[in-house]
Design a protein around this motif. Structure first.
Motif, PDB file in Angstrom:
ATOM      1  N   ILE A  56       0.879  -1.169   0.000  1.00 28.39           N
ATOM      2  CA  ILE A  56       0.000   0.000   0.000  1.00 28.39           C
ATOM      3  C   ILE A  56       0.912   1.213   0.000  1.00 28.39           C
ATOM      4  O   ILE A  56       1.399   1.648   1.040  1.00 28.39           O
ATOM      5  CB  ILE A  56      -0.932   0.016   1.231  1.00 28.39           C
ATOM      6  N   TRP A 279      -0.746  -4.514  -8.925  1.00 27.43           N
ATOM      7  CA  TRP A 279       0.029  -4.291 -10.149  1.00 27.43           C
ATOM      8  C   TRP A 279       0.970  -5.460 -10.444  1.00 27.43           C
ATOM      9  O   TRP A 279       1.118  -5.837 -11.596  1.00 27.43           O
ATOM     10  CB  TRP A 279       0.806  -2.966 -10.059  1.00 27.43           C
TER      11      TRP A 279
ATOM     12  N   GLU B  63      -8.118   5.790  -8.623  1.00 31.53           N
ATOM     13  CA  GLU B  63      -7.072   5.264  -7.758  1.00 31.53           C
ATOM     14  C   GLU B  63      -5.830   4.866  -8.551  1.00 31.53           C
ATOM     15  O   GLU B  63      -4.705   5.115  -8.122  1.00 31.53           O
ATOM     16  CB  GLU B  63      -7.594   4.050  -6.985  1.00 31.53           C
ATOM     17  N   LEU B  67      -2.207   6.283  -7.740  1.00 30.95           N
ATOM     18  CA  LEU B  67      -1.137   5.373  -7.327  1.00 30.95           C
ATOM     19  C   LEU B  67       0.069   5.495  -8.245  1.00 30.95           C
ATOM     20  O   LEU B  67       1.207   5.336  -7.823  1.00 30.95           O
ATOM     21  CB  LEU B  67      -1.632   3.925  -7.310  1.00 30.95           C
ATOM     22  N   ALA B  68      -0.192   5.783  -9.528  1.00 29.60           N
ATOM     23  CA  ALA B  68       0.920   5.922 -10.462  1.00 29.60           C
ATOM     24  C   ALA B  68       1.710   7.194 -10.156  1.00 29.60           C
ATOM     25  O   ALA B  68       2.888   7.293 -10.474  1.00 29.60           O
ATOM     26  CB  ALA B  68       0.404   5.950 -11.897  1.00 29.60           C
ATOM     27  N   ARG B  85      -7.810   4.038   2.217  1.00 31.62           N
ATOM     28  CA  ARG B  85      -6.623   3.320   1.766  1.00 31.62           C
ATOM     29  C   ARG B  85      -5.613   4.281   1.151  1.00 31.62           C
ATOM     30  O   ARG B  85      -4.416   4.173   1.366  1.00 31.62           O
ATOM     31  CB  ARG B  85      -7.025   2.249   0.758  1.00 31.62           C
ATOM     32  N   LYS B  88      -3.583   5.938   3.645  1.00 27.80           N
ATOM     33  CA  LYS B  88      -2.532   5.020   4.112  1.00 27.80           C
ATOM     34  C   LYS B  88      -1.356   5.000   3.141  1.00 27.80           C
ATOM     35  O   LYS B  88      -0.207   4.845   3.545  1.00 27.80           O
ATOM     36  CB  LYS B  88      -3.089   3.598   4.231  1.00 27.80           C
ATOM     37  N   ALA B  89      -1.669   5.109   1.857  1.00 34.27           N
ATOM     38  CA  ALA B  89      -0.601   5.091   0.844  1.00 34.27           C
ATOM     39  C   ALA B  89       0.047   6.467   0.712  1.00 34.27           C
ATOM     40  O   ALA B  89       0.880   6.669  -0.164  1.00 34.27           O
ATOM     41  CB  ALA B  89      -1.155   4.633  -0.498  1.00 34.27           C
ATOM     42  N   ASP B  90      -0.358   7.388   1.592  1.00 32.71           N
ATOM     43  CA  ASP B  90       0.293   8.694   1.670  1.00 32.71           C
ATOM     44  C   ASP B  90       0.065   9.531   0.416  1.00 32.71           C
ATOM     45  O   ASP B  90       0.979  10.183  -0.087  1.00 32.71           O
ATOM     46  CB  ASP B  90       1.799   8.494   1.867  1.00 32.71           C
ATOM     47  N   ILE B  91      -1.155   9.504  -0.098  1.00 33.49           N
ATOM     48  CA  ILE B  91      -1.419  10.169  -1.365  1.00 33.49           C
ATOM     49  C   ILE B  91      -1.882  11.610  -1.175  1.00 33.49           C
ATOM     50  O   ILE B  91      -1.685  12.438  -2.054  1.00 33.49           O
ATOM     51  CB  ILE B  91      -2.446   9.336  -2.174  1.00 33.49           C
ATOM     52  N   SER B 277      -0.926  14.986  -2.635  1.00 35.87           N
ATOM     53  CA  SER B 277       0.240  15.656  -2.050  1.00 35.87           C
ATOM     54  C   SER B 277       1.174  16.214  -3.123  1.00 35.87           C
ATOM     55  O   SER B 277       1.991  17.081  -2.826  1.00 35.87           O
ATOM     56  CB  SER B 277       0.988  14.707  -1.118  1.00 35.87           C
ATOM     57  N   ASP B 278       1.068  15.704  -4.350  1.00 38.17           N
ATOM     58  CA  ASP B 278       1.934  16.258  -5.391  1.00 38.17           C
ATOM     59  C   ASP B 278       1.197  17.286  -6.260  1.00 38.17           C
ATOM     60  O   ASP B 278       1.627  17.584  -7.372  1.00 38.17           O
ATOM     61  CB  ASP B 278       2.537  15.146  -6.256  1.00 38.17           C
TER      62      ASP B 278
END
Lengths: 310, 363
Positions: A56, A279, B63, B67-68, B85, B88-91, B277-278
């Motif tokens: 994750i 992935w 998502e 994620l990419a 989620r 949690k993945a710090d997005i 965040s980006d």
């Protein structure tokens, strides 16, 4: 002799000369470079992800290398491939994909061969118009054309409305969300890829052979079976491969037209990537699919070179 | 010619400056059909910020882009368990609440509910919320089940005897494993968030029993099909079903669509505004979040999309027809029966997806 050598030396640099000397490398080099950048590099990225571990995070997998106590550790996770073998889902969706692609190819060949034959036998203006008609659909987005089929096949669609209006049927025939619709969509979409190589092949056919055959008393059918058909085999192979290979990985047509139980590998890959966010396994599915596609291509190459040698 | 040159120079200068300044543009990625027609226009008018607006129709697509990484979006609208989620993945970046004075308008109770996904609502603000219930064609269902049948339960979907009578006019499910499985679990009196293998297997069996009567699994196609009378029962998202009802009444095609939160309850979900965040224009994004929390703006959106806002100040400005609809703003006795879904572990997610594939395809 020495005079000409002298002349050569003083001749100014010319692009044509340079091209003749180095052109071969240039002509081969550019596509090679293209393949390296747009095929090999992504291939290695996908391969890398396929042996990494799910996490994750962004991106959602762990790096292959880590640094610990001055040691560089490379972790290759082959579990993703093991997973493909353990669960019968993947094998059976590969098989379904091959089955659907195979029968679509046959249907496309049966439809495309006569069409290519007629185009190749017609002349001048007529031939151009017919060729144009084959290529015309490419001017509209592929997605829109598949959507158009929804309008034709659905319960309130063109076919059902017409049949109900004429009184042939009382209640609509269910065509959407069936394997039938998937076949219709795939055959329709890839038919031009069958017709064009067949046409190119049949147009080159030496018609004096056909005359000779009929002079010798062969009926048209015999002539077709013993001369036209064998000579057009390279076209049949090329067209069939152009239909078969993309049809295996087809995603859009089975998603939009097919039923929920039409299990094709493209959809399995989608659900691995999007539903499971896995992935690594999605990449492993893609790698396996690639291997599966490379084999028929290699077979095609061999068949072609044998044809040329023979 | 000279004039043309000057104009193009001015345009070039304008583009350059807008690309440079943090506040000039805002790239939004939102659900399709999920905003009022004039919201963006009003925002640009009020702030001078140019909006680039792009839409998606599934959380999965959003998502995958997030994620990419480097998605290029400044503001996105993920749903409950996806947001959880993704945090949690710090997005997402934490919100700067000093820039969001309109937070005072938000419903404290709903924001507290939402904090189970995002602790202290640190990264997100509720955009709209809704439920996953049943959309149905009133006449077709009555015709097949009889006048005495009370349409008030999930048995419309999960009781093979009932569904089989409806199969010929078309019953459809969402292609959303989490929504469907948790609804099936709840129908059997089990914990809708259970990841217990036996519970999931029971839910899968329930679904397999009705599977032969299901026309298709899709999360957006049912809107049109309900409106056109191509199907008669669909598990669907509240606002989407109301849109179908609206389209049908506009088309005046004799189709009456209604939305039902069954007596067993329904899944309640929230869509959140959050800033990756980006993001390159976080300031603009904050301004937009604050703008949407304005009572009138939120009310306009709800009046247009028929999804409930979580904005107390907006309530008086929302059309009576919507506020009084139990399917959109459910009364307390129904509200109590709503449940929310939580993020599962990757392994449990895989198990649910696998069961879902098995239900759909028989493999």
């Amino acid at each position: 002799m020495s005079e000409t050598a002298q002349q050569d030396r003083v001749r100014p640099w010319r692009f044509a000369d340079w091209f003749v000397r180095h052109g071969r490398m240039l002509v081969i080099g550019l596509p090679m470079l293209w393949l390296m950048i747009f095929f090999l590099a992504p291939f290695f990225v996908v391969f890398k992800i396929s042996v990494s571990e799910l996490a994750i995070a962004r991106p959602p997998y762990l790096p292959l290398t880590s640094w610990e106590d001055g040691k560089l550790i490379l972790t290759l996770n082959l579990g993703n491939f093991q997973y493909l073998i353990e669960d019968s889902l993947y094998v059976s969706s590969y098989l379904t994909s091959i089955r659907i692609a195979f029968f679509s190819t046959i249907f496309a060949l049966l439809l495309g061969y006569p069409m290519a034959y007629v185009i190749a036998r017609s002349t001048g203006h007529r031939r151009n118009i017919l060729l144009m008609l084959v290529m015309l659909p490419f001017w509209t987005s592929f997605l829109l054309r598949v959507y158009a089929w929804i309008g034709i096949l659905k319960a309130n669609g063109v076919i059902n409305n017409f049949l109900m209006w004429t009184g042939v049927i009382d209640s609509p025939i269910v065509m959407m969300q069936t394997d039938f619709a998937t076949y219709v969509g795939i055959v329709y979409t890839y038919l031009p890829f069958m017709i064009l190589p067949l046409y190119a092949n049949l147009a080159k056919l030496d018609t004096t052979l056909l005359e000779a055959s009929s002079d010798l008393g062969a009926r048209p059918l015999t002539t077709f079976l013993t001369i036209t058909l064998p000579l057009s085999i390279p076209g049949i192979v090329a067209g069939s491969m152009l239909v078969f290979i993309p049809a295996i990985g087809e995603f859009v047509v089975p998603t939009l037209l097919g039923g929920p139980d039409t299990l094709m590998i493209g959809r399995v890959l989608w659900s691995e990537f999007f539903n499971n966010r896995d992935w690594p396994v999605a990449s492993a599915v893609a790698m396996a699919m690639l291997v599966l596609l490379v084999l028929p291509v290699m077979w095609l190459r061999r068949a072609q070179s044998q044809q040329e040698a023979g | 010619m000279k004039k043309l040159l000057m104009i193009s120079a001015a345009v070039a200068a304008a583009t350059l400056s807008s690309a440079k300044a943090d506040d000039e543009v805002l790239n939004i990625y939102n659900w399709s059909d999920y905003i009022a027609e004039d919201t963006l226009e009003k925002f640009t008018e009020a702030t001078g910020i140019k909006v680039v607006y792009d839409v998606y129709d599934s959380n999965e697509v959003l998502e995958a882009k997030l994620l990419a990484g480097r998605s290029g979006y400044d503001l996105v609208v993920p749903t409950s368990e996806y947001l959880e989620r993704q945090i949690k993945a710090d997005i997402y970046m934490p919100l700067d609440k000093s820039k969001l004075p309109n937070l005072k308008n938000m419903d404290a109770g709903l924001m507290a509910n939402a904090s189970s996904y995002d602790a202290n609502n640190e990264h997100s603000v509720i955009y709209m919320w809704g439920t996953t219930g049943i959309g149905y064609n009133v006449d077709m269902v009555k015709e097949r089940l009889g006048d005495d049948f009370e349409v008030n339960s999930w048995n419309l979907i999960f009781d093979p005897e009932v569904v089989s009578k409806l199969a010929d006019c078309g019953v459809t499910l969402l292609d959303a494993p989490n929504d469907m499985m948790s609804t099936a679990l709840n129908y059997m009196g089990l914990d809708p968030n259970s990841s217990n293998k036996e519970d999931l297997a029971k839910a899968a069996d329930l679904m397999k029993a009705v599977r032969p009567h299901i026309r298709y699994f899709n999360s957006s196609q049912y809107i049109n099909d309900l409106a056109n009378g191509d199907i008669c029962v669909a598990v669907g998202y509240s606002g989407d079903v109301f849109q179908a009802a609206d389209r049908a009444s506009e088309a005046d095609n004799g189709v009456t669509v209604d939305y039902l939160i069954p007596k067993e309850g329904a899944l309640q979900w929230f869509d959140f505004m959050a800033i990756p965040s980006d993001a390159s224009n976080p300031n603009s994004a904050h301004k937009f979040i604050n703008f949407v929390m304005d009572a009138q703006i939120t009310a306009d959106i709800t009046n247009y999309v028929w999804y409930a806002s979580a904005n107390t100040a907006a309530l008086p400005l929302i059309d009576a027809e919507i506020v009084e609809s139990p399917g959109i703003f459910p009364p307390d006795e129904i509200k109590e029966k709503l449940w929310t879904v939580r993020t599962r572990s990757a392994r449990d997610d895989r198990a649910v997806t696998r069961l879902w594939t098995e239900i759909k395809t028989g493999h």
